[in-house]
Design a protein around this motif. Sequence first.
Motif, PDB file in Angstrom:
ATOM      1  N   VAL A  16     -47.476  33.106  37.453  1.00 48.13           N
ATOM      2  CA  VAL A  16     -46.168  32.798  36.868  1.00 48.13           C
ATOM      3  C   VAL A  16     -45.637  31.565  37.593  1.00 48.13           C
ATOM      4  O   VAL A  16     -45.544  31.550  38.820  1.00 48.13           O
ATOM      5  CB  VAL A  16     -45.188  33.975  37.029  1.00 48.13           C
ATOM      6  CG1 VAL A  16     -43.785  33.561  36.615  1.00 48.13           C
ATOM      7  CG2 VAL A  16     -45.659  35.168  36.215  1.00 48.13           C
ATOM      8  N   THR A  17     -45.300  30.555  36.817  1.00 51.12           N
ATOM      9  CA  THR A  17     -44.768  29.311  37.383  1.00 51.12           C
ATOM     10  C   THR A  17     -43.429  29.006  36.725  1.00 51.12           C
ATOM     11  O   THR A  17     -43.351  28.907  35.505  1.00 51.12           O
ATOM     12  CB  THR A  17     -45.734  28.148  37.170  1.00 51.12           C
ATOM     13  OG1 THR A  17     -47.002  28.461  37.757  1.00 51.12           O
ATOM     14  CG2 THR A  17     -45.189  26.882  37.814  1.00 51.12           C
ATOM     15  N   GLN A  22     -47.398  37.336  45.080  1.00 51.88           N
ATOM     16  CA  GLN A  22     -47.726  36.550  46.261  1.00 51.88           C
ATOM     17  C   GLN A  22     -47.562  35.078  45.943  1.00 51.88           C
ATOM     18  O   GLN A  22     -48.269  34.553  45.067  1.00 51.88           O
ATOM     19  CB  GLN A  22     -49.147  36.842  46.740  1.00 51.88           C
ATOM     20  CG  GLN A  22     -49.481  36.170  48.063  1.00 51.88           C
ATOM     21  CD  GLN A  22     -50.756  36.707  48.685  1.00 51.88           C
ATOM     22  OE1 GLN A  22     -51.600  37.282  48.001  1.00 51.88           O
ATOM     23  NE2 GLN A  22     -50.887  36.527  49.993  1.00 51.88           N
ATOM     24  N   ALA A  23     -46.638  34.456  46.628  1.00 56.11           N
ATOM     25  CA  ALA A  23     -46.415  33.019  46.494  1.00 56.11           C
ATOM     26  C   ALA A  23     -47.316  32.289  47.477  1.00 56.11           C
ATOM     27  O   ALA A  23     -47.777  32.876  48.460  1.00 56.11           O
ATOM     28  CB  ALA A  23     -44.949  32.694  46.762  1.00 56.11           C
ATOM     29  N   PRO A  24     -47.566  31.001  47.224  1.00 55.47           N
ATOM     30  CA  PRO A  24     -48.427  30.229  48.127  1.00 55.47           C
ATOM     31  C   PRO A  24     -47.938  30.304  49.567  1.00 55.47           C
ATOM     32  O   PRO A  24     -46.745  30.150  49.842  1.00 55.47           O
ATOM     33  CB  PRO A  24     -48.321  28.816  47.566  1.00 55.47           C
ATOM     34  CG  PRO A  24     -48.014  29.005  46.126  1.00 55.47           C
ATOM     35  CD  PRO A  24     -47.121  30.216  46.066  1.00 55.47           C
ATOM     36  N   GLU A  25     -48.867  30.595  50.470  1.00 55.40           N
ATOM     37  CA  GLU A  25     -48.607  30.629  51.915  1.00 55.40           C
ATOM     38  C   GLU A  25     -47.597  31.709  52.307  1.00 55.40           C
ATOM     39  O   GLU A  25     -47.012  31.637  53.384  1.00 55.40           O
ATOM     40  CB  GLU A  25     -48.140  29.261  52.415  1.00 55.40           C
ATOM     41  CG  GLU A  25     -49.153  28.154  52.147  1.00 55.40           C
ATOM     42  CD  GLU A  25     -48.710  26.812  52.688  1.00 55.40           C
ATOM     43  OE1 GLU A  25     -47.604  26.732  53.242  1.00 55.40           O
ATOM     44  OE2 GLU A  25     -49.488  25.847  52.570  1.00 55.40           O
ATOM     45  N   LEU A  61     -35.379  33.791  35.106  1.00 57.31           N
ATOM     46  CA  LEU A  61     -36.372  33.415  36.108  1.00 57.31           C
ATOM     47  C   LEU A  61     -35.895  32.236  36.940  1.00 57.31           C
ATOM     48  O   LEU A  61     -35.203  31.324  36.440  1.00 57.31           O
ATOM     49  CB  LEU A  61     -37.706  33.094  35.447  1.00 57.31           C
ATOM     50  CG  LEU A  61     -38.500  34.336  35.022  1.00 57.31           C
ATOM     51  CD1 LEU A  61     -39.560  33.983  34.000  1.00 57.31           C
ATOM     52  CD2 LEU A  61     -39.128  34.996  36.238  1.00 57.31           C
ATOM     53  N   LYS A  62     -36.277  32.251  38.204  1.00 58.53           N
ATOM     54  CA  LYS A  62     -35.919  31.216  39.162  1.00 58.53           C
ATOM     55  C   LYS A  62     -37.195  30.578  39.722  1.00 58.53           C
ATOM     56  O   LYS A  62     -38.255  31.224  39.736  1.00 58.53           O
ATOM     57  CB  LYS A  62     -35.130  31.826  40.319  1.00 58.53           C
ATOM     58  CG  LYS A  62     -33.892  32.595  39.912  1.00 58.53           C
ATOM     59  CD  LYS A  62     -33.253  33.258  41.114  1.00 58.53           C
ATOM     60  CE  LYS A  62     -32.013  34.058  40.729  1.00 58.53           C
ATOM     61  NZ  LYS A  62     -31.375  34.704  41.909  1.00 58.53           N
ATOM     62  N   PRO A  63     -37.122  29.356  40.205  1.00 57.91           N
ATOM     63  CA  PRO A  63     -38.310  28.730  40.806  1.00 57.91           C
ATOM     64  C   PRO A  63     -38.921  29.587  41.922  1.00 57.91           C
ATOM     65  O   PRO A  63     -40.145  29.592  42.085  1.00 57.91           O
ATOM     66  CB  PRO A  63     -37.765  27.410  41.338  1.00 57.91           C
ATOM     67  CG  PRO A  63     -36.643  27.073  40.409  1.00 57.91           C
ATOM     68  CD  PRO A  63     -36.000  28.397  40.097  1.00 57.91           C
ATOM     69  N   GLU A  64     -38.106  30.324  42.641  1.00 58.67           N
ATOM     70  CA  GLU A  64     -38.629  31.153  43.723  1.00 58.67           C
ATOM     71  C   GLU A  64     -39.382  32.387  43.221  1.00 58.67           C
ATOM     72  O   GLU A  64     -39.961  33.130  44.022  1.00 58.67           O
ATOM     73  CB  GLU A  64     -37.507  31.576  44.687  1.00 58.67           C
ATOM     74  CG  GLU A  64     -36.291  32.176  44.019  1.00 58.67           C
ATOM     75  CD  GLU A  64     -35.187  31.149  43.794  1.00 58.67           C
ATOM     76  OE1 GLU A  64     -35.488  30.017  43.349  1.00 58.67           O
ATOM     77  OE2 GLU A  64     -34.007  31.506  44.035  1.00 58.67           O
ATOM     78  N   ASP A  65     -39.375  32.619  41.908  1.00 58.44           N
ATOM     79  CA  ASP A  65     -40.191  33.686  41.338  1.00 58.44           C
ATOM     80  C   ASP A  65     -41.631  33.237  41.115  1.00 58.44           C
ATOM     81  O   ASP A  65     -42.482  34.054  40.732  1.00 58.44           O
ATOM     82  CB  ASP A  65     -39.605  34.153  39.993  1.00 58.44           C
ATOM     83  CG  ASP A  65     -38.252  34.812  40.148  1.00 58.44           C
ATOM     84  OD1 ASP A  65     -37.366  34.538  39.318  1.00 58.44           O
ATOM     85  OD2 ASP A  65     -38.084  35.608  41.093  1.00 58.44           O
ATOM     86  N   ALA A 101     -36.609  27.359  34.545  1.00 55.35           N
ATOM     87  CA  ALA A 101     -35.633  28.247  35.162  1.00 55.35           C
ATOM     88  C   ALA A 101     -34.670  28.781  34.099  1.00 55.35           C
ATOM     89  O   ALA A 101     -34.242  28.035  33.218  1.00 55.35           O
ATOM     90  CB  ALA A 101     -34.869  27.512  36.245  1.00 55.35           C
ATOM     91  N   GLY A 102     -34.380  30.062  34.199  1.00 54.49           N
ATOM     92  CA  GLY A 102     -33.522  30.711  33.218  1.00 54.49           C
ATOM     93  C   GLY A 102     -34.282  31.363  32.083  1.00 54.49           C
ATOM     94  O   GLY A 102     -33.699  32.126  31.301  1.00 54.49           O
TER      95      GLY A 102
END
Length: 119
Positions: free
Chosen positions: A115-116, A39-42, A86-90, A14-15
């Motif tokens: 991207v993780t 597209q994120a999982p689910e 960057l954030k985890p939700e990205d 993150a960051g």
Amino acid sequence: QVQLAESGGGSVQAGGSLRLSCAASDRTAQYHHLGWFRQAPEKEREFVASITWNADSTTYGDSVKGRFTISRDNAKNTMYLQMNSLKPEDTAVYYCNLVTLSGSPLGSWGQGTQVTVSA
């Protein structure tokens, strides 16, 4: 129809920052508006950013405004997405596509680039 291929994904904390690339198969891409989606999982695929064919206008999704920058180099048949703060939700698979002026996707989807972002 022009084919697009995404690259540049990876794992960051993150960051951190990443720059994605979208390479077109031929020069006709320079006459198209282009966009990034993810597209994120689910979750459903969502709009990230778009750029007009001559780069005179860009549009961003609310969740990435001020952190991501879309650009293109028509001489190289390539579009970019610079991702900062960057954030985890990205975390998602990122895709590029031809788009309409309003940002709706037009072409088929490629394999995308993962991207993780870890906390």
